[in-house]
Design an enzyme around this catalytic site. Structure first.
Site, PDB file in Angstrom:
ATOM      1  N   GLU A   1       0.802  -1.241   0.000  1.00 52.92           N
ATOM      2  CA  GLU A   1       0.000   0.000   0.000  1.00 52.92           C
ATOM      3  C   GLU A   1       0.828   1.282   0.000  1.00 52.92           C
ATOM      4  OE1 GLU A   1      -2.711  -0.360   3.315  1.00 52.92           O
ATOM      5  OE2 GLU A   1      -3.801  -1.990   2.364  1.00 52.92           O
TER       6      GLU A   1
ATOM      7  N   ASN B   1       2.037  -5.312  -3.105  1.00 57.08           N
ATOM      8  CA  ASN B   1       0.628  -5.580  -2.815  1.00 57.08           C
ATOM      9  C   ASN B   1      -0.123  -4.266  -2.562  1.00 57.08           C
ATOM     10  OD1 ASN B   1      -1.324  -7.789  -2.143  1.00 57.08           O
ATOM     11  ND2 ASN B   1      -1.332  -6.851  -0.098  1.00 57.08           N
TER      12      ASN B   1
ATOM     13  N   HIS C   1     -10.460  -5.734  -2.548  1.00 56.37           N
ATOM     14  CA  HIS C   1     -11.528  -5.443  -1.584  1.00 56.37           C
ATOM     15  C   HIS C   1     -12.599  -4.673  -2.340  1.00 56.37           C
ATOM     16  CE1 HIS C   1      -9.190  -6.748   1.869  1.00 56.37           C
ATOM     17  NE2 HIS C   1      -8.188  -5.953   1.521  1.00 56.37           N
TER      18      HIS C   1
ATOM     19  N   GLU D   1      -6.516 -10.475  -1.203  1.00 52.72           N
ATOM     20  CA  GLU D   1      -7.322 -10.205   0.010  1.00 52.72           C
ATOM     21  C   GLU D   1      -8.795 -10.029  -0.350  1.00 52.72           C
ATOM     22  OE1 GLU D   1      -5.704  -6.917   2.267  1.00 52.72           O
ATOM     23  OE2 GLU D   1      -3.635  -7.554   1.930  1.00 52.72           O
TER      24      GLU D   1
ATOM     25  N   ASP E   1     -12.564  -9.664  -0.709  1.00 54.42           N
ATOM     26  CA  ASP E   1     -13.871  -9.659  -0.055  1.00 54.42           C
ATOM     27  C   ASP E   1     -14.758  -8.683  -0.826  1.00 54.42           C
ATOM     28  OD1 ASP E   1     -12.712  -7.284   1.024  1.00 54.42           O
ATOM     29  OD2 ASP E   1     -12.525  -8.141   3.023  1.00 54.42           O
TER      30      ASP E   1
HETATM   31  C1  XIL Z   1      -6.462  -5.937   8.280  1.00 54.78           C
HETATM   32  C2  XIL Z   1      -6.880  -7.080   9.186  1.00 54.78           C
HETATM   33  O1  XIL Z   1      -7.846  -7.853   8.522  1.00 54.78           O
HETATM   34  C3  XIL Z   1      -7.426  -6.543  10.485  1.00 54.78           C
HETATM   35  O2  XIL Z   1      -7.626  -7.604  11.422  1.00 54.78           O
HETATM   36  C4  XIL Z   1      -6.481  -5.511  11.099  1.00 54.78           C
HETATM   37  O3  XIL Z   1      -7.090  -4.917  12.221  1.00 54.78           O
HETATM   38  C5  XIL Z   1      -6.110  -4.440  10.090  1.00 54.78           C
HETATM   39  O4  XIL Z   1      -5.573  -5.051   8.935  1.00 54.78           O
HETATM   40  N1  XIL Z   1      -5.023  -4.380   3.655  1.00 54.78           N
HETATM   41  C6  XIL Z   1      -4.076  -5.280   4.098  1.00 54.78           C
HETATM   42  C7  XIL Z   1      -4.391  -6.145   5.274  1.00 54.78           C
HETATM   43  O5  XIL Z   1      -3.035  -5.445   3.465  1.00 54.78           O
HETATM   44  O6  XIL Z   1      -3.244  -6.412   6.055  1.00 54.78           O
HETATM   45  C8  XIL Z   1      -5.445  -5.534   6.149  1.00 54.78           C
HETATM   46  O7  XIL Z   1      -5.791  -6.476   7.157  1.00 54.78           O
HETATM   47  C9  XIL Z   1      -6.646  -5.147   5.321  1.00 54.78           C
HETATM   48  C10 XIL Z   1      -6.289  -4.121   4.284  1.00 54.78           C
END
Ligand code: XIL
Length: 297
Positions: A127, A167, A204, A233, A235
């Site tokens: 990020e 990422n 996401h 990741e 969702d």
């Molecule tokens: C999130 C986790 O799911 C949570 O439990 C934590 O509080 C914060 O981080 N991008 C990422 C992940 O790369 O590491 C993040 O995970 C979600 C967004």
């Protein structure tokens, strides 16, 4: 195939999930995870704040708990993450400039030495871009614009056998500024021989918006630079079946899209649990989105 992992394996891919060490004692959770998935990411346990709480004092207890749980069941593990603006150890807050840069390099060396030869990939940097494609202003960015390449060079030296990934989120739509900013960095790294093997698109998806029609173009464009791509990741708000099927199909259509990871097991395990974004409901039952993914694989 009757599980996500086995279905993905039919085309040489994996299907993964994020795991929280604190939930492994929940037998519903751990049995679904071991049955359905064949790649595991630690949701928080391998992040910098977890692994180096004090300078030079590494703690791999929770990360190893997940690593051992996964490998005892024949599942592979992605490392997440080594350098990020968030979830930093508090002691990084007292550093800047060359001191912080060295702390980041030492952190990469310490964590990667522990997991050397054991992981499928590392998210080396997470990020690092703004929505408009410029670099995110962070304490790491303030150490110099070359901090990302310094992280990747250190990572390659620390473990030459593991795939090194960049990422990020909101890099799924090819027309988006952030996607273009990341693309230009990967292009630059490839042209100058900076080591990088893969791009992770967090995926996401929010707000019920449809899958970006050019999502597959984004995946194939990154892949054409000579890197693997992965959805790292996933969702989706309210688990839209069409978005889940579409993102799965986009990955399958791109030979260098090597796998898909959803960011948790049941809706109740999700960091976005109020949006019911995953493939299993709170009771551990398969949702319609599960079937749409399985059928697409
Ligand atoms: C999130 C986790 O799911 C949570 O439990 C934590 O509080 C914060 O981080 N991008 C990422 C992940 O790369 O590491 C993040 O995970 C979600 C967004």
């Amino acid at each position: 195939a009757t599980t996500l992992g086995a279905a993905a394996a039919q085309s040489g891919r994996y299907f993964g999930t994020a795991i929280a060490a604190s939930r492994l004692g929940d037998s519903t959770y751990s049995s679904i995870a071991a049955r359905e998935f064949n790649m595991i990411t630690a949701e928080n346990e391998m992040k910098p704040d977890a692994t180096e709480p004090q300078r030079g004092q590494f703690n791999f207890n929770a990360g190893d708990q997940i690593y051992n749980w996964a490998t005892q069941r024949g599942l592979k593990v992605r490392g997440h993450t080594l350098a990020w603006h968030a979830q930093q150890p508090s002691w990084w807050g007292g550093l800047s400039g060359s001191g912080l840069r060295q702390a980041m390099i030492d952190h990469i060396n310490g964590v990667m030495a522990h997991y050397k030869g054991k992981l499928a990939a590392w998210d080396v940097v997470n990020e690092a871009f703004n929505e408009d494609g410029s670099r995110r202003q962070s304490n790491l960015q303030a150490t110099g614009n070359d901090w990302i390449e310094a992280a990747f060079r250190a990572a390659r030296a620390a473990d030459p056998s593991v795939k090194l990934c960049y990422n990020d989120y909101n890099i799924e739509n090819w027309s988006y500024g952030k996607t273009q900013g990341v693309y230009r960095m990967i292009q630059d790294f490839k042209s100058r021989g900076v080591p990088i093997d893969c791009v992770g698109l967090q995926t996401h998806f929010t707000g019920g918006s449809s899958l970006p029609s050019n999502f597959q173009t984004t995946l194939s464009s990154f892949a054409a630079l000579g890197v693997d791509v992965a959805l790292t990741e996933v969702d989706v708000t309210n688990s839209s079946t069409s978005q889940y099927a579409g993102l799965t199909q986009a990955c399958l259509n791109v030979p260098r899209c090597i796998g898909i990871t959803v960011w948790g097991v049941r809706d109740s395990d999700s960091w976005r649990s109020n949006e019911s974004p995953l493939l299993f409901d709170g009771g551990g039952n398969k949702k319609a989105a599960y079937t749409s993914v399985l059928n697409a694989l």
